[in-house]
Design a protein around this motif. Sequence first.
Motif, PDB file in Angstrom:
ATOM      1  N   PRO A  65       0.815  -1.219   0.000  1.00  0.00           N
ATOM      2  CA  PRO A  65       0.000   0.000   0.000  1.00  0.00           C
ATOM      3  C   PRO A  65       0.852   1.275   0.000  1.00  0.00           C
ATOM      4  O   PRO A  65       0.503   2.241  -0.681  1.00  0.00           O
ATOM      5  N   SER A  66       1.968   1.279   0.738  1.00  0.00           N
ATOM      6  CA  SER A  66       2.820   2.476   0.764  1.00  0.00           C
ATOM      7  C   SER A  66       3.419   2.743  -0.603  1.00  0.00           C
ATOM      8  O   SER A  66       3.439   3.887  -1.070  1.00  0.00           O
ATOM      9  N   ALA A  67       3.925   1.686  -1.240  1.00  0.00           N
ATOM     10  CA  ALA A  67       4.551   1.862  -2.541  1.00  0.00           C
ATOM     11  C   ALA A  67       3.534   2.332  -3.570  1.00  0.00           C
ATOM     12  O   ALA A  67       3.803   3.221  -4.378  1.00  0.00           O
ATOM     13  N   TYR A  68       2.332   1.755  -3.485  1.00  0.00           N
ATOM     14  CA  TYR A  68       1.266   2.166  -4.397  1.00  0.00           C
ATOM     15  C   TYR A  68       0.936   3.645  -4.212  1.00  0.00           C
ATOM     16  O   TYR A  68       0.842   4.414  -5.163  1.00  0.00           O
ATOM     17  N   PRO A 101       4.450  16.365   1.043  1.00  0.00           N
ATOM     18  CA  PRO A 101       5.092  15.709   2.192  1.00  0.00           C
ATOM     19  C   PRO A 101       4.463  14.353   2.532  1.00  0.00           C
ATOM     20  O   PRO A 101       5.149  13.467   3.038  1.00  0.00           O
ATOM     21  N   ILE A 102       3.169  14.198   2.215  1.00  0.00           N
ATOM     22  CA  ILE A 102       2.500  12.925   2.523  1.00  0.00           C
ATOM     23  C   ILE A 102       2.982  11.847   1.566  1.00  0.00           C
ATOM     24  O   ILE A 102       3.309  10.725   1.968  1.00  0.00           O
ATOM     25  N   PHE A 106       5.070   8.314   2.428  1.00  0.00           N
ATOM     26  CA  PHE A 106       4.734   6.958   1.989  1.00  0.00           C
ATOM     27  C   PHE A 106       5.884   6.344   1.185  1.00  0.00           C
ATOM     28  O   PHE A 106       6.131   5.144   1.281  1.00  0.00           O
ATOM     29  N   THR A 107       6.592   7.184   0.408  1.00  0.00           N
ATOM     30  CA  THR A 107       7.750   6.686  -0.332  1.00  0.00           C
ATOM     31  C   THR A 107       8.818   6.191   0.647  1.00  0.00           C
ATOM     32  O   THR A 107       9.392   5.104   0.472  1.00  0.00           O
ATOM     33  N   PHE A 108       9.051   6.996   1.686  1.00  0.00           N
ATOM     34  CA  PHE A 108      10.029   6.629   2.703  1.00  0.00           C
ATOM     35  C   PHE A 108       9.625   5.316   3.372  1.00  0.00           C
ATOM     36  O   PHE A 108      10.443   4.402   3.554  1.00  0.00           O
TER      37      PHE A 108
END
Lengths: 250, 138
Positions: A65-68, A101-102, A106-108
């Motif tokens: 989900p984060s990568a998406y 920033p959001i 999520f990328t981080f």
Amino acid sequence: MLGLPRWFHRWASPPHVYELAERWRPWLGGLALLTILGGAYGGLVLAPPDYLQGDSFRIIYVHVPSAYLSMMGYTLMAVAAAIGFVWRIKLAHAVAVSIAPIGASFTFLALVTGGIWGRPTWGTYWEWGDARLMFELLLLFLYLGYMALRASFEDRDKADRVSAILAVVGVVNVPIIHYSVEWWSTLHQGPTIAKLDTPSITFDMLAPLLVMIAGFTLCFAWLVLNRLQGEIVEREHDARWLRRFAEAVR
Amino acid sequence: MLFVGVVLCGVAVSAAFALRAFNENLLYFFSPTQVVAGEAPTERVFRLGGVVVEGSVVREPGSLTVEFLVTDYANTVPVRYTGVLPDLFREGQVAVARGRVDSSGVFTAEEVLAKHDENYRPPAVAEALEKGRAASGQ
């Protein structure tokens, strides 16, 4: 016919969008929390362990989900920035600013969870030269570059226009990230669900993942609305509608 | 609008060129066929990737040295490695080894990584699949 342009213009009006955000925010936040809790229970308790990886595969429920969202967030940011640039809609720039920033967070998160999973699975946290890893890191730098570029301008209108160009140019990276595992031989595996073929994951493991993706997306929307309201207040701080709104709330 | 269009076109063209260059120079790993054909560099370290041949893993007693064969089902390269293998290093799965190839064709690895494939399934399903494969005689 007359109704449509009017409907469209309302979306460019800060008071209208501010009020909508105020109305939707609690619902989105609550729904996000419930969905993530449900998905986490499904992923950590109900889903069976993987035949090879055992329990370490469960990081998929945060990583995917984060990568998406790291890629979806960038695409939305670029679209908002392009709309702001072409039609000179300030609210669109405010949306892009709110996402940055959001999306970067999520990328981080995707990079960190990938590393934590990579250590026991691949035998390394990070592989320089792996195309998927490289382009995802580039995505983080694009987000950070967008924010840094904005911060370097005193004048907000100028920051809006110049940073929009960077946001739009950087969007070429998104399809490259997606197809990197097919174009090059990478350590990172190919797509499990984001392909035309049937998913290479059984349903009892896939269902919690889909719930988590929905939950993370709701959470993303909730976070963006929070920031967007702040951004609108900052941009419109001496507008009359805002004062009326503040008095009504009080 | 026109300006954005021009910028986008320019970026797309430069990205296409960059990707072409990437394709030629930044191959993450070489296949056994490329190594056997001499396409892999001999003078520097590179990565070799392929499936670990079933039953080929031999551990030297009393040391961390292990030897195995890596294949792409067309050609096979022997690999020698001294060190700790990752947990997911298995016969029949893809491994990526970083090292050099010597004149006798043996690849001496400094590091071995396991590549995980995109398949996720519970142990019971994996077992059933394995049984099905054995029953159909594959």
